[in-house]
Write an enzyme that holds these catalytic residues in place. Structure first.
Site, short mmCIF file in Angstrom:
data_model
loop_
_atom_site.label_atom_id
_atom_site.label_comp_id
_atom_site.label_asym_id
_atom_site.label_seq_id
_atom_site.Cartn_x
_atom_site.Cartn_y
_atom_site.Cartn_z
N CYS A 1 2.39 -6.01 10.15
CA CYS A 1 2.24 -5.01 9.09
C CYS A 1 3.66 -4.61 8.69
O CYS A 1 4.49 -4.34 9.56
CB CYS A 1 1.46 -3.80 9.61
SG CYS A 1 1.51 -2.37 8.50
N SER B 1 0.84 -1.20 0.00
CA SER B 1 0.00 0.00 0.00
C SER B 1 0.87 1.25 0.00
O SER B 1 0.40 2.32 -0.36
CB SER B 1 -0.88 0.01 1.25
OG SER B 1 -0.06 0.08 2.40
N HIS C 1 4.88 -2.02 7.48
CA HIS C 1 5.31 -0.67 7.90
C HIS C 1 5.96 -0.68 9.29
O HIS C 1 6.84 0.12 9.57
CB HIS C 1 4.11 0.28 7.96
CG HIS C 1 3.64 0.82 6.64
ND1 HIS C 1 2.99 0.06 5.71
CD2 HIS C 1 3.73 2.07 6.11
CE1 HIS C 1 2.68 0.82 4.66
NE2 HIS C 1 3.13 2.05 4.88
#
Ligand code: DGL
Length: 301
Positions: free
Chosen positions: A200, A13, A202
């Site tokens: 995740c 993303s 990130h």
């Protein structure tokens, strides 16, 4: 038709999947890479919903195949894997695809207290895929899941300038503190969590903040290295590993900037800042790209 010299495609993303790209650079130093950050649409995991994430995943996979002739796709995003990997495999069966999922299985084996914290996006935490994973491994450990709204977004935003502002750093630390507190007690005693899964991609970039909060004895697990090894295995099985340049082979331990193309649907300076800060890659590796919706035939087939 992809060949062994075709690039490996990677997408997320946004900039989080750069943590997976870094593991791939180490594992496969002779490969070419094209990384696409869908930062124009990030975050996926707070409130986008499955239909949106599925559509973007199909559109990006199509784009990477058509424009870059990729030989394999690594979905460096837990949220997109949870929402879209099965659909993608159905719709593009000829494309080898590797997804990432929270390290629940390895955590279930390595936790000594048998209590494991999992931080991930709301999309990942509420997915059927993660529910299945937790059920499969629940005999060995109890999993405590925390949806971390706003954290991927704050990490994404912190790349908008070459260095994060004090306010951005403070916000990221506060979010990490809130979410680790909400999970409960970390430690080595009975009933405490001795392991935290970074579900995740990130969050790998705020590992230092998490470590500062939890102390050195808590195990932090991410999936970059295992995903990179899995990518190697899949390329080997298909005879798609890039040929090594024998003169430089011994010396090269990391894929170099010339082998890496970074694309973003968002602001170019943000990708450049992230690439420089976290992967020591120059701005010239980066460019902007538009990825329109998946063609109707793929999106609705
Ligand atoms: N980096 C992604 C993941 O691993 C998604 C973050 C987001 O866009 O919400 O889940």
């Amino acid at each position: 038709m992809p060949t062994p010299q075709s690039p490996i495609g990677i997408f997320d993303s946004g900039v989080g999947g750069l943590s997976v790209l870094q593991a791939l650079r180490h594992e496969l130093p002779h490969e070419q890479f094209v990384y696409l950050a869908d930062s124009g649409n990030a975050p996926y995991g707070d409130a986008r919903g499955d239909a949106f994430v599925q559509e973007r995943t199909l559109a990006i996979a199509q784009h990477l195949c058509q424009q870059h002739d990729i030989k394999i796709l690594v979905i460096a995003c837990n949220t997109a894997t949870a929402a879209a990997v099965e659909l993608l495999r159905q719709q593009m069966p000829e494309l080898p695809v590797i997804g990432v999922e929270p390290a629940i299985k390895p955590a279930s084996f390595s936790s000594q207290t048998h209590h494991v914290g999992v931080m991930a996006t709301r999309g990942t935490v509420s997915s059927q895929r993660v529910a299945r994973l937790v059920t499969e491994h629940s005999q060995r450990a109890q999993f405590h899941l925390q949806a971390c709204d706003g954290l991927a977004k704050a990490i994404e935003r912190s790349t908008e300038q070459p260095l994060p502002s004090d306010a951005e750093t403070t916000e990221i630390r506060a979010l990490c503190a809130n979410y680790t507190q909400a999970l409960g007690q970390f430690g080595q005693k009975t009933g405490q969590m001795d392991t935290l899964v970074l579900g995740c991609t990130h969050y790998v970039f705020v590992k230092d903040d998490l470590r500062a909060l939890l102390g050195p004895d808590i195990q932090l697990l991410d999936t970059g290295a295992p995903v990179a090894r899995q990518t190697r295995r899949m390329l080997e099985q298909r005879s798609l590993l890039a040929a090594e340049d024998h003169e430089s082979a011994a010396a090269q331990e990391l894929a170099q900037p010339a082998q890496i193309q970074l694309l973003t649907t968002g602001a170019l300076p943000a990708l450049q800042a992230a690439a420089q800060r976290w992967l020591d890659l120059p701005a010239q590796c980066c460019s902007h790209v538009n990825v329109p919706s998946a063609s109707a035939s793929v999106a609705t087939a």
